[in-house]
Design a protein around this motif. Structure first.
Motif, PDB file in Angstrom:
ATOM      1  N   THR A 197      -5.573   5.535  -7.333  1.00 29.29           N
ATOM      2  CA  THR A 197      -4.985   4.243  -6.972  1.00 29.29           C
ATOM      3  C   THR A 197      -4.479   3.574  -8.245  1.00 29.29           C
ATOM      4  O   THR A 197      -4.963   3.868  -9.342  1.00 29.29           O
ATOM      5  CB  THR A 197      -5.978   3.290  -6.269  1.00 29.29           C
ATOM      6  OG1 THR A 197      -6.869   2.704  -7.232  1.00 29.29           O
ATOM      7  CG2 THR A 197      -6.788   4.021  -5.207  1.00 29.29           C
ATOM      8  N   HIS A 222      -5.574   1.290  -2.421  1.00 34.58           N
ATOM      9  CA  HIS A 222      -5.755   0.233  -3.424  1.00 34.58           C
ATOM     10  C   HIS A 222      -7.178  -0.272  -3.387  1.00 34.58           C
ATOM     11  O   HIS A 222      -7.802  -0.375  -2.322  1.00 34.58           O
ATOM     12  CB  HIS A 222      -4.819  -0.938  -3.155  1.00 34.58           C
ATOM     13  CG  HIS A 222      -5.092  -2.115  -4.027  1.00 34.58           C
ATOM     14  ND1 HIS A 222      -4.838  -2.113  -5.387  1.00 34.58           N
ATOM     15  CD2 HIS A 222      -5.634  -3.326  -3.765  1.00 34.58           C
ATOM     16  CE1 HIS A 222      -5.196  -3.266  -5.906  1.00 34.58           C
ATOM     17  NE2 HIS A 222      -5.691  -4.022  -4.956  1.00 34.58           N
ATOM     18  N   PRO A 252      -2.138  -4.676  -5.254  1.00 37.41           N
ATOM     19  CA  PRO A 252      -1.526  -3.376  -4.942  1.00 37.41           C
ATOM     20  C   PRO A 252      -0.066  -3.325  -5.346  1.00 37.41           C
ATOM     21  O   PRO A 252       0.615  -4.358  -5.432  1.00 37.41           O
ATOM     22  CB  PRO A 252      -1.688  -3.271  -3.421  1.00 37.41           C
ATOM     23  CG  PRO A 252      -1.831  -4.671  -2.952  1.00 37.41           C
ATOM     24  CD  PRO A 252      -2.511  -5.426  -4.056  1.00 37.41           C
TER      25      PRO A 252
END
Length: 404
Positions: free
Chosen positions: A128, A399, A269
Motif C-alpha cells: 500500500t 490503504h 490514500p
C-alpha cells in the motif's frame, strides 16, 4: 546466537534495545505505554549468552484482503544491537518468525519499514502507498460538489470507540490492507491524550456527521507559535466517510477551524476523493508520497486462493523465494468469480516473479505491468501482465494509515 522467546521478565531489556537502536529516550509514561503494547505481542529474541541483542515482536493481527480477512502477524520493534550488526541476527530472527507463521498457517505477515532497503531482501513488498495532503485554510475550502449539510457533532474521545468503532469496522473491509481495532488500540494509539511526536498538539478530537454515523474525522490542533512564526495547524489523523458529500462536509469543517491556517493529513490514500472534488488544487496539494504497509506472502498458495478476484485469468506463474523455498516453483493460477485455483504445472511460463514483487501486487495496489516495465517482473507472454492486473483489481486502492 540463541534464538528464543523473550519472556515478560525481559520486557525492559527489549525496550532498552529498541531505544538504543531507534535513538529514543521516552519519558516514563511513554515507556510504560510501550511496555503494555509489547505484552500481547509474540516476542522473539536473539541472545548472546544472557544479553538480548536482537528483537522481533509481532501483534496477532488479521488483515483485510479483497474478499476476506486473513491472519497476518504485524511485525514491530525489529531491532539488532549495533555491536551485533552483520552477523546474521536479523536473518535468524526472520527465519524463526517465518517458520512459526508457516507452522500456524498464517498466509501473510506485514510491517511498516523504518528503512525501505532492509525488508525487500526478506520478501516483503510495499503493498500500500500513502500521500500527505496539505490544505491552505486561510480561505474557505473550494469544492466542486455540495457537502452533506447534516449537523456535525464533537464526541468525547472516551466515547469514540463505542460511537465510531463499529462504523470503522464496517468500512474497514472496503479497502484491503487494514487491521481491526479493539478498544485498547483505539484508546492506546488513536485517541491518546498526548501525541508522542509533537507535544504542542492538542488532545485528539473526534468530529462525527450523521446519526447513525455516516462519517467521522480524528484530528489534533495547535495554535500559531509567534516565536517560530509557525502557523496554526489542524493535523488530521483519520477521516472516513460514506460518500463524497460526507467527506466534503468533514474537510470543510476541518479547513474552517479558527486560528489555524493549514490542514495537514498524513496517510491519505492515493485515490482520496478529496483530490478529485477539490475546486482548487493549488489550495489542496499533495506534499509527499511513500510506501506504507509492507506485506510478505508466507504461503503463496494459501494467500492467492483466499482472496477474491475481479476477472477471469488463466496464467502460468513462476515464483522465486530464497527465504521460503516451499513457495518457489511454477504453477497455474486460474481465477474467476468463485475464487482461484493454484496447481503445479510444467507448462510454459507466462510471468516470472520474485516473491517480493508478487507481495507488492497482492492487494491490488501495485500493477504487475508497471513492475514488468521496470524490469522487476518478466513477461514471457505478451499481455499476461495486463490479464493478471485485471484479475487483481479492486474497486478502491488498498490503504491503511494504522502504523504499528
Amino acid at each position: 546466537m540463541d534464538i528464543r522467546d523473550v519472556p515478560e521478565a525481559h520486557l525492559d531489556r527489549a525496550l532498552d534495545l529498541a531505544y538504543l537502536v531507534f535513538h529514543e529516550r521516552p519519558e516514563e509514561e511513554e515507556r510504560k505505554h510501550r511496555r503494555e503494547l509489547l505484552l500481547p505481542c509474540e516476542r522473539i529474541g536473539a541472545y548472546d549468552g544472557e544479553q538480548l541483542v536482537g528483537l522481533l515482536a509481532a501483534f496477532p493481527f488479521t488483515l483485510s484482503v479483497p474478499g476476506a480477512d486473513l491472519p497476518c502477524p504485524g511485525l514491530t520493534y525489529v531491532a539488532v544491537a549495533p555491536t551485533h550488526r552483520r552477523r546474521g541476527v536479523l536473518s535468524a530472527l526472520m527465519a524463526e518468525a517465518f517458520r512459526r507463521y508457516e507452522e500456524r498457517g498464517a498466509p501473510l505477515a506485514a510491517l511498516w519499514a523504518s528503512e525501505d532497503a532492509i525488508y525487500g531482501r526478506f520478501g516483503f513488498g510495499a503493498a500500500t502507498h500513502g500521500v500527505t495532503v496539505e490544505i491552505d485554510s486561510r480561505r474557505p475550502l473550494a469544492l466542486r460538489i455540495d457537502p452533506d449539510e447534516r449537523p456535525l457533532r464533537l464526541v468525547e474521545p472516551a466515547d469514540a470507540p463505542d460511537v465510531v468503532g463499529p462504523y470503522f469496522e464496517s468500512t474497514r473491509v472496503l479497502r484491503a490492507g487494514r487491521n481491526p481495532r479493539d478498544e485498547a488500540r483505539w484508546t492506546g494509539e488513536w485517541l491518546r491524550d498526548r501525541d508522542e511526536d509533537d507535544d504542542e498538539l492538542s488532545p485528539a478530537r473526534v468530529v462525527v456527521l450523521g446519526d447513525p454515523v455516516a462519517g467521522y474525522a480524528v484530528y489534533r490542533t495547535k495554535g500559531e507559535n509567534e516565536e517560530s512564526h509557525t502557523p496554526g495547524l489542524v493535523r488530521v489523523d483519520e477521516l472516513e466517510a460514506d460518500s463524497p458529500a460526507v467527506a466534503a462536509a468533514l474537510w470543510r469543517y476541518l479547513a474552517s477551524i479558527d486560528l489555524t491556517s493549514t490542514v495537514r493529513a498524513w496517510g491519505r490514500p492515493l485515490d482520496d476523493p478529496l483530490l478529485f472534488f477539490s475546486g482548487d488544487r493549488d489550495q489542496v496539494r499533495v506534499t509527499g508520497q511513500y510506501p506504507a504497509l509492507w506485506v510478505r506472502l508466507v504461503d503463496v498458495r494459501a494467500a492467492l486462493t483466499a482472496r477474491s478476484w475481479a476477472a477471469a485469468a488463466d496464467l502460468v506463474l513462476e515464483v522465486h523465494d530464497s527465504r521460503m523455498p516451499a513457495n518457489s516453483g511454477r504453477f497455474r493460477l486460474t481465477t474467476g468469480p468463485d475464487g482461484a485455483r493454484h496447481e503445479p504445472t510444467g507448462d510454459p511460463v507466462d510471468l516470472s516473479f520474485g516473491v517480493r514483487e508478487l507481495a507488492a501486487c497482492y492487494l491490488g495496489g501495485t500493477k504487475v505491468a508497471d513492475l514488468a516495465a521496470a524490469g522487476l517482473v518478466e513477461e514471457h507472454t505478451p499481455g499476461a501482465a495486463a490479464v493478471l492486473d485485471a484479475a487483481l483489481r479492486t474497486p478502491r486502492l488498498p490503504h491503511t494509515d494504522d502504523g504499528f
